[in-house]
Design a protein around this motif. Sequence first.
Motif, PDB file in Angstrom:
ATOM      1  N   VAL A  98       0.855  -1.188   0.000  1.00  0.00           N
ATOM      2  CA  VAL A  98       0.000   0.000   0.000  1.00  0.00           C
ATOM      3  C   VAL A  98       0.891   1.239   0.000  1.00  0.00           C
ATOM      4  O   VAL A  98       2.022   1.198   0.492  1.00  0.00           O
ATOM      5  CB  VAL A  98      -0.969  -0.022   1.224  1.00  0.00           C
ATOM      6  CG1 VAL A  98      -0.306   0.435   2.505  1.00  0.00           C
ATOM      7  CG2 VAL A  98      -2.222   0.783   0.962  1.00  0.00           C
ATOM      8  N   THR A  99       0.361   2.307  -0.575  1.00  0.00           N
ATOM      9  CA  THR A  99       1.077   3.582  -0.528  1.00  0.00           C
ATOM     10  C   THR A  99       0.324   4.468   0.460  1.00  0.00           C
ATOM     11  O   THR A  99      -0.719   5.017   0.126  1.00  0.00           O
ATOM     12  CB  THR A  99       1.093   4.243  -1.927  1.00  0.00           C
ATOM     13  OG1 THR A  99       1.659   3.297  -2.834  1.00  0.00           O
ATOM     14  CG2 THR A  99       1.922   5.513  -1.933  1.00  0.00           C
ATOM     15  N   PRO A 100       0.810   4.554   1.708  1.00  0.00           N
ATOM     16  CA  PRO A 100       0.073   5.343   2.704  1.00  0.00           C
ATOM     17  C   PRO A 100       0.267   6.834   2.467  1.00  0.00           C
ATOM     18  O   PRO A 100       1.284   7.237   1.894  1.00  0.00           O
ATOM     19  CB  PRO A 100       0.718   4.918   4.027  1.00  0.00           C
ATOM     20  CG  PRO A 100       2.075   4.404   3.670  1.00  0.00           C
ATOM     21  CD  PRO A 100       2.050   3.969   2.246  1.00  0.00           C
ATOM     22  N   GLU A 103       0.749  11.137   6.587  1.00  0.00           N
ATOM     23  CA  GLU A 103       0.466  11.002   8.019  1.00  0.00           C
ATOM     24  C   GLU A 103       0.396   9.538   8.446  1.00  0.00           C
ATOM     25  O   GLU A 103       0.908   9.163   9.502  1.00  0.00           O
ATOM     26  CB  GLU A 103      -0.841  11.709   8.373  1.00  0.00           C
ATOM     27  CG  GLU A 103      -0.602  13.176   8.599  1.00  0.00           C
ATOM     28  CD  GLU A 103      -1.566  14.049   7.839  1.00  0.00           C
ATOM     29  OE1 GLU A 103      -2.549  13.502   7.295  1.00  0.00           O
ATOM     30  OE2 GLU A 103      -1.325  15.264   7.784  1.00  0.00           O
ATOM     31  N   THR A 104      -0.236   8.718   7.606  1.00  0.00           N
ATOM     32  CA  THR A 104      -0.317   7.291   7.937  1.00  0.00           C
ATOM     33  C   THR A 104       1.090   6.684   7.938  1.00  0.00           C
ATOM     34  O   THR A 104       1.418   5.854   8.791  1.00  0.00           O
ATOM     35  CB  THR A 104      -1.240   6.565   6.933  1.00  0.00           C
ATOM     36  OG1 THR A 104      -2.481   7.270   6.905  1.00  0.00           O
ATOM     37  CG2 THR A 104      -1.482   5.124   7.328  1.00  0.00           C
ATOM     38  N   ALA A 105       1.916   7.139   6.994  1.00  0.00           N
ATOM     39  CA  ALA A 105       3.302   6.649   6.957  1.00  0.00           C
ATOM     40  C   ALA A 105       4.021   7.020   8.257  1.00  0.00           C
ATOM     41  O   ALA A 105       4.797   6.226   8.797  1.00  0.00           O
ATOM     42  CB  ALA A 105       4.034   7.222   5.755  1.00  0.00           C
ATOM     43  N   ALA A 106       3.723   8.226   8.772  1.00  0.00           N
ATOM     44  CA  ALA A 106       4.378   8.650  10.021  1.00  0.00           C
ATOM     45  C   ALA A 106       3.931   7.759  11.179  1.00  0.00           C
ATOM     46  O   ALA A 106       4.744   7.390  12.042  1.00  0.00           O
ATOM     47  CB  ALA A 106       4.070  10.119  10.307  1.00  0.00           C
ATOM     48  N   VAL A 107       2.645   7.393  11.218  1.00  0.00           N
ATOM     49  CA  VAL A 107       2.153   6.507  12.295  1.00  0.00           C
ATOM     50  C   VAL A 107       2.829   5.137  12.171  1.00  0.00           C
ATOM     51  O   VAL A 107       3.262   4.548  13.164  1.00  0.00           O
ATOM     52  CB  VAL A 107       0.622   6.306  12.224  1.00  0.00           C
ATOM     53  CG1 VAL A 107       0.139   5.423  13.372  1.00  0.00           C
ATOM     54  CG2 VAL A 107      -0.102   7.622  12.256  1.00  0.00           C
ATOM     55  N   LEU A 108       2.930   4.648  10.934  1.00  0.00           N
ATOM     56  CA  LEU A 108       3.566   3.344  10.710  1.00  0.00           C
ATOM     57  C   LEU A 108       5.021   3.367  11.159  1.00  0.00           C
ATOM     58  O   LEU A 108       5.504   2.451  11.822  1.00  0.00           O
ATOM     59  CB  LEU A 108       3.496   2.973   9.229  1.00  0.00           C
ATOM     60  CG  LEU A 108       2.118   2.505   8.745  1.00  0.00           C
ATOM     61  CD1 LEU A 108       2.039   2.544   7.217  1.00  0.00           C
ATOM     62  CD2 LEU A 108       1.827   1.091   9.253  1.00  0.00           C
ATOM     63  N   ARG A 109       5.713   4.463  10.819  1.00  0.00           N
ATOM     64  CA  ARG A 109       7.126   4.574  11.188  1.00  0.00           C
ATOM     65  C   ARG A 109       7.276   4.558  12.709  1.00  0.00           C
ATOM     66  O   ARG A 109       8.137   3.890  13.263  1.00  0.00           O
ATOM     67  CB  ARG A 109       7.690   5.879  10.592  1.00  0.00           C
ATOM     68  CG  ARG A 109       9.161   5.810  10.317  1.00  0.00           C
ATOM     69  CD  ARG A 109       9.608   6.811   9.252  1.00  0.00           C
ATOM     70  NE  ARG A 109       9.251   6.415   7.909  1.00  0.00           N
ATOM     71  CZ  ARG A 109       8.508   7.138   7.056  1.00  0.00           C
ATOM     72  NH1 ARG A 109       8.038   8.318   7.415  1.00  0.00           N
ATOM     73  NH2 ARG A 109       8.238   6.690   5.855  1.00  0.00           N
ATOM     74  N   GLU A 164      10.437   4.759   1.478  1.00  0.00           N
ATOM     75  CA  GLU A 164       9.998   6.158   1.367  1.00  0.00           C
ATOM     76  C   GLU A 164       8.481   6.282   1.370  1.00  0.00           C
ATOM     77  O   GLU A 164       7.895   6.954   2.177  1.00  0.00           O
ATOM     78  CB  GLU A 164      10.515   6.753   0.047  1.00  0.00           C
ATOM     79  CG  GLU A 164      11.839   7.485   0.129  1.00  0.00           C
ATOM     80  CD  GLU A 164      11.850   8.633   1.102  1.00  0.00           C
ATOM     81  OE1 GLU A 164      11.421   9.730   0.700  1.00  0.00           O
ATOM     82  OE2 GLU A 164      12.300   8.429   2.259  1.00  0.00           O
ATOM     83  N   ASP A 165       7.822   5.595   0.411  1.00  0.00           N
ATOM     84  CA  ASP A 165       6.372   5.780   0.323  1.00  0.00           C
ATOM     85  C   ASP A 165       5.559   4.498   0.161  1.00  0.00           C
ATOM     86  O   ASP A 165       4.351   4.571  -0.055  1.00  0.00           O
ATOM     87  CB  ASP A 165       6.045   6.756  -0.825  1.00  0.00           C
ATOM     88  CG  ASP A 165       6.683   6.326  -2.133  1.00  0.00           C
ATOM     89  OD1 ASP A 165       7.300   5.247  -2.161  1.00  0.00           O
ATOM     90  OD2 ASP A 165       6.543   7.051  -3.127  1.00  0.00           O
ATOM     91  N   VAL A 166       6.163   3.346   0.298  1.00  0.00           N
ATOM     92  CA  VAL A 166       5.384   2.105   0.142  1.00  0.00           C
ATOM     93  C   VAL A 166       5.615   1.165   1.329  1.00  0.00           C
ATOM     94  O   VAL A 166       6.740   1.007   1.808  1.00  0.00           O
ATOM     95  CB  VAL A 166       5.769   1.350  -1.167  1.00  0.00           C
ATOM     96  CG1 VAL A 166       4.849   0.150  -1.386  1.00  0.00           C
ATOM     97  CG2 VAL A 166       5.703   2.266  -2.366  1.00  0.00           C
TER      98      VAL A 166
END
Length: 351
Positions: A98-100, A103-109, A164-166
């Motif tokens: 998925v490409t979050p 903000e969702t990427a920040a939560v995942l990180r 980075e984005d996936v």
Amino acid sequence: MKNKCKMKRIVVKVALAMLAVSLCVICASCRLLSSDTEYVSRSYLMMDTVIEIKLQCDREVAAPVFDRCGEIMTDIEQALSRTLPESTVSQFNAAGKVTPDAETAAVLRMALEISDKTDGAFDPTVEGVVSLWDTCAAENRLPTEAEMRERLAHVGAEKLILSEDVLTRADPDTTIDLGAIGKGYAIDRVVAYLESTDIPGGVVSFGGNIAVFGAKQSGEPYRIGLRDPQNTTGVVGYLQMPSGVISVSGDYERYVSIGGERYHHILDPATGYPTTNGLHSVAVICENGALADALSTALFVMGKERAMAFYRAEIYDFEAIFVTDDAVLLTDGLASSDRFELASDRYALIP
Ligand code: ADP
Ligand code: MG
């Protein structure tokens, strides 16, 4: 159809009534606030919980602000929910890629980092085991050893790859659940928005997560009541909260009944079973809601000795309160302040 709608309305009404009861208990500040005439509030049923926002302003000013808070929370739920089929989390669980959004990427990180620092006590890949318990609860049976072994084989945050984005996965059967960090993250986003308005202060309560912002008119800090896990209409004690978030994970809030036994919802990712280490609840207090939420789950899994060692290692800046059968333990920063006040003779206060 008509009956269905009626049923839905009844369910929502019952949930709101339950919410009203639980909020008064979790958050003694609600009681304190109600004596302040300037506060207005709105409740929402979202993210699998009851949310209440109380603002220090008048109704006309608050109305559009409440609407905007609702939009912010809806967007977050649509990204982080594990049950909404179109969410980013569900898309990942189904497709493995998925490409979050940023903000969702920040939560995942953050989830990956906390999982690493807590040695997997908090683990977003515990989802397979969470769903196994859901299935077993519906069938009123315990998971078999073989089922548990199979699900546990796919648990482990190192199986997730966030570039980075996936987001992708090394194991095609690894799935994610951000339920132990999402409400805290949502609280951060709502508070950041509220702080950008002219509203001088308020309280945001998200199930077991409560954030305070701004100052009370009286100038006093907010006081939050910590629910007694063994008597959920009472409180263990009160905490002064000048700012920040308190997040509580407990064995009494959410559970399933199987064969007449209760199995609560916080799982030890090492065994797949609800944790049984003598703790009934853990409250984490810090400035960041997502961190408070994830850490309350992690410390609950760790148990008090490991959790206290984790605190003393100073990896994150937080304080915590641990509630066992008969004692309340405070981390050093709280013990050396007078912010916590015991209010139940069921417990001894151990600084
Ligand atoms: P609540 O959601 O009631 O506030 P928590 O924040 O502790 O409680 O989150 C518990 C939820 O997180 C569970 O319902 C489950 O979906 C998921 N979960 C359970 N155990 C863990 C764990 N060890 N690490 C990460 N997530 C977990
Ligand atoms: Mg949590």
